[in-house]
Design a protein around this motif. Structure first.
Motif, PDB file in Angstrom:
ATOM      1  N   TRP A  56      21.130   4.941  61.500  1.00  0.00           N
ATOM      2  CA  TRP A  56      21.111   5.074  62.958  1.00  0.00           C
ATOM      3  C   TRP A  56      19.731   4.749  63.516  1.00  0.00           C
ATOM      4  CZ3 TRP A  56      23.856   4.706  67.021  1.00  0.00           C
ATOM      5  CH2 TRP A  56      23.388   5.187  68.253  1.00  0.00           C
ATOM      6  N   GLN A  57      18.699   5.153  62.817  1.00  0.00           N
ATOM      7  CA  GLN A  57      17.341   4.856  63.268  1.00  0.00           C
ATOM      8  C   GLN A  57      17.099   3.353  63.339  1.00  0.00           C
ATOM      9  OE1 GLN A  57      15.248   7.152  64.479  1.00  0.00           O
ATOM     10  NE2 GLN A  57      16.894   8.627  64.090  1.00  0.00           N
ATOM     11  N   ALA A  58      17.724   2.620  62.426  1.00  0.00           N
ATOM     12  CA  ALA A  58      17.575   1.163  62.433  1.00  0.00           C
ATOM     13  C   ALA A  58      18.507   0.505  63.446  1.00  0.00           C
ATOM     14  CB  ALA A  58      17.854   0.608  61.033  1.00  0.00           C
ATOM     15  N   PHE A  59      19.657   1.131  63.688  1.00  0.00           N
ATOM     16  CA  PHE A  59      20.662   0.535  64.568  1.00  0.00           C
ATOM     17  C   PHE A  59      20.377   0.800  66.041  1.00  0.00           C
ATOM     18  CE2 PHE A  59      24.886   0.530  66.665  1.00  0.00           C
ATOM     19  CZ  PHE A  59      25.313  -0.748  66.312  1.00  0.00           C
ATOM     20  N   LYS A  60      19.819   1.957  66.338  1.00  0.00           N
ATOM     21  CA  LYS A  60      19.629   2.391  67.725  1.00  0.00           C
ATOM     22  C   LYS A  60      18.855   1.396  68.588  1.00  0.00           C
ATOM     23  CE  LYS A  60      17.062   6.010  68.281  1.00  0.00           C
ATOM     24  NZ  LYS A  60      16.594   7.423  68.297  1.00  0.00           N
ATOM     25  N   PRO A  61      17.752   0.816  68.112  1.00  0.00           N
ATOM     26  CA  PRO A  61      17.014  -0.128  68.973  1.00  0.00           C
ATOM     27  C   PRO A  61      17.806  -1.391  69.308  1.00  0.00           C
ATOM     28  CG  PRO A  61      15.653   0.645  67.154  1.00  0.00           C
ATOM     29  CD  PRO A  61      17.051   1.054  66.844  1.00  0.00           C
ATOM     30  N   HIS A  62      18.825  -1.684  68.518  1.00  0.00           N
ATOM     31  CA  HIS A  62      19.606  -2.907  68.720  1.00  0.00           C
ATOM     32  C   HIS A  62      21.059  -2.570  69.063  1.00  0.00           C
ATOM     33  CE1 HIS A  62      16.113  -4.768  66.850  1.00  0.00           C
ATOM     34  NE2 HIS A  62      16.264  -3.963  65.811  1.00  0.00           N
ATOM     35  N   PHE A  63      21.245  -1.429  69.736  1.00  0.00           N
ATOM     36  CA  PHE A  63      22.597  -0.930  69.988  1.00  0.00           C
ATOM     37  C   PHE A  63      23.454  -1.932  70.759  1.00  0.00           C
ATOM     38  CE2 PHE A  63      25.661   1.254  72.731  1.00  0.00           C
ATOM     39  CZ  PHE A  63      26.406   1.935  71.778  1.00  0.00           C
ATOM     40  N   TRP A  64      22.914  -2.505  71.828  1.00  0.00           N
ATOM     41  CA  TRP A  64      23.729  -3.389  72.664  1.00  0.00           C
ATOM     42  C   TRP A  64      24.041  -4.700  71.962  1.00  0.00           C
ATOM     43  CZ3 TRP A  64      26.299  -0.944  75.985  1.00  0.00           C
ATOM     44  CH2 TRP A  64      25.762   0.179  76.624  1.00  0.00           C
ATOM     45  N   ARG A  65      23.099  -5.189  71.183  1.00  0.00           N
ATOM     46  CA  ARG A  65      23.396  -6.378  70.386  1.00  0.00           C
ATOM     47  C   ARG A  65      24.491  -6.060  69.371  1.00  0.00           C
ATOM     48  NH1 ARG A  65      18.988  -8.575  66.229  1.00  0.00           N
ATOM     49  NH2 ARG A  65      19.821  -6.767  65.099  1.00  0.00           N
ATOM     50  N   ILE A 191      25.680   0.875  58.291  1.00  0.00           N
ATOM     51  CA  ILE A 191      26.982   1.524  58.396  1.00  0.00           C
ATOM     52  C   ILE A 191      27.419   1.694  59.849  1.00  0.00           C
ATOM     53  CG2 ILE A 191      26.034   3.865  58.394  1.00  0.00           C
ATOM     54  CD1 ILE A 191      29.324   2.698  56.728  1.00  0.00           C
ATOM     55  N   TRP A 192      26.454   1.801  60.764  1.00  0.00           N
ATOM     56  CA  TRP A 192      26.809   2.004  62.171  1.00  0.00           C
ATOM     57  C   TRP A 192      27.421   0.763  62.800  1.00  0.00           C
ATOM     58  CZ3 TRP A 192      27.425   6.500  64.459  1.00  0.00           C
ATOM     59  CH2 TRP A 192      26.823   7.621  63.877  1.00  0.00           C
ATOM     60  N   GLN A 193      27.077  -0.406  62.290  1.00  0.00           N
ATOM     61  CA  GLN A 193      27.737  -1.621  62.775  1.00  0.00           C
ATOM     62  C   GLN A 193      29.221  -1.567  62.435  1.00  0.00           C
ATOM     63  OE1 GLN A 193      26.163  -4.387  64.542  1.00  0.00           O
ATOM     64  NE2 GLN A 193      28.351  -4.531  64.979  1.00  0.00           N
ATOM     65  N   ASN A 194      29.521  -1.059  61.256  1.00  0.00           N
ATOM     66  CA  ASN A 194      30.918  -0.918  60.848  1.00  0.00           C
ATOM     67  C   ASN A 194      31.639   0.169  61.624  1.00  0.00           C
ATOM     68  OD1 ASN A 194      30.029  -2.553  58.431  1.00  0.00           O
ATOM     69  ND2 ASN A 194      32.172  -2.177  57.945  1.00  0.00           N
ATOM     70  N   ILE A 195      30.971   1.295  61.789  1.00  0.00           N
ATOM     71  CA  ILE A 195      31.595   2.402  62.515  1.00  0.00           C
ATOM     72  C   ILE A 195      31.931   1.981  63.940  1.00  0.00           C
ATOM     73  CG2 ILE A 195      31.167   4.689  63.499  1.00  0.00           C
ATOM     74  CD1 ILE A 195      29.579   5.343  60.942  1.00  0.00           C
ATOM     75  N   LEU A 196      31.000   1.301  64.587  1.00  0.00           N
ATOM     76  CA  LEU A 196      31.228   0.863  65.964  1.00  0.00           C
ATOM     77  C   LEU A 196      32.355  -0.165  66.033  1.00  0.00           C
ATOM     78  CD1 LEU A 196      30.437   0.962  68.916  1.00  0.00           C
ATOM     79  CD2 LEU A 196      28.650  -0.731  68.451  1.00  0.00           C
TER      80      LEU A 196
END
Length: 222
Positions: A56-65, A191-196
Motif C-alpha cells: 500500500w505504501q508503494a501503491f498509494k502515491p500512484h493510486f489514480w494511475r 497486490i493492491w493493483q490486483n485487489i482494486l
C-alpha cells in the motif's frame, strides 16, 4: 503459509454449505454465508497484513494511475469472459455459461443485494490467497512460477463451485480470469493493483443486484 491460506476458502465452502442446511429461511442462509466470508476476509488480512501494508505504501502515491489501469484491466476481463465461454460452447457444443450478473438477477432482489456483499470482500481474500500465497510468492523460480500460476488459476476457478452448482465447464472461464489476474500481479508487482482490479470487476455484480432491487421496487410501487 500458502497451505494455511488455502484453508480459508476451503473452510468457507464447507462451512457455508454445512451451516446453512438447518435453516429454511433464505435470508438467514445468506446472512450466515456473509458472516463466514467476513471471518475469512479478516483472517486473510491478518495473515498477510505485512504484505498489504508494504504494498500500500508503494501503491498509494500512484493510486489514480492504478485506478485507470484497473479499469482497463476490468474491461479486458469482461471481454475475455464471453470469448472463453463462446470458445467452450463451440468446443463442447453447449450454450455459453451464464455470468455473475445473470446469477444475481435470478435471485430475489433484496436477497441479491445482501448476497452480493460477499463480492466486496472477495477481492481481498481471493487475491491474497490465490494470487499472492499461491503464485507471487513463487516468482523467480523458473518453470515452478508458471506451474503455480496454472495451479492457482485452477483453484480460483474451482472456488466458484457453489456459484455454478459444480459445473466445471462454467468454472473454466474463471480459471482463465484467474490466470489473467495472476499476470497483472506479476507485471505490477503490487497486490493492491490486483485487489482494486478485482474489486471493480466484482462491483459490477453489486451494481447489478442494486439495479434489480430498484427495478423491483419501482415495479411494486408503480
Amino acid at each position: 503459509m500458502a497451505l494455511y491460506a488455502l484453508l480459508i476458502p476451503i473452510a468457507e465452502l464447507i462451512l457455508g454449505d454445512f451451516l446453512v442446511k438447518p435453516f429454511h429461511s433464505k435470508l438467514v442462509q445468506v446472512i450466515i454465508v456473509d458472516v463466514i466470508f467476513f471471518i475469512g476476509f479478516l483472517v486473510a488480512i491478518w495473515m498477510f497484513k505485512d504484505v498489504l501494508k508494504r504494498d500500500w505504501q508503494a501503491f498509494k502515491p500512484h493510486f489514480w494511475r492504478g485506478t485507470l489501469l484497473a479499469i482497463g484491466a476490468v474491461v479486458i476481463t469482461y471481454i475475455l469472459l464471453p470469448l472463453v465461454r463462446s470458445g467452450l460452447g463451440l468446443f463442447l457444443h453447449t450454450s455459453s455459461a451464464a455470468g455473475g450478473v445473470d446469477v444475481l438477477s435470478a435471485q430475489t432482489a433484496g436477497l441479491g443485494v445482501i448476497a452480493s456483499l460477499t463480492t466486496l470482500m472477495a477481492p481481498f481474500t481471493e487475491e491474497i490467497i490465490f494470487r499472492h500465497a499461491w503464485f507471487y510468492q513463487w516468482r523467480n523460480r523458473g518453470i515452478v512460477t508458471w506451474l503455480m500460476l496454472i495451479l492457482s488459476s485452477i483453484m480460483f476457478g474451482l472456488f466458484h463451485w457453489n456459484n455454478f452448482n459444480g459445473d466445471i465447464t462454467q468454472m473454466i472461464p474463471y480459471m482463465v480470469v484467474g490466470a489473467w489476474f495472476g499476470l497483472i500481479y506479476y507485471w505490477s508487482k503490487n497486490i493492491w493493483q490486483n485487489i482494486l482490479t478485482h474489486f471493480l470487476f466484482d462491483f459490477v455484480q453489486v451494481l447489478a443486484a442494486v439495479f434489480v432491487l430498484v427495478m423491483t421496487l419501482m415495479h411494486v410501487t408503480g
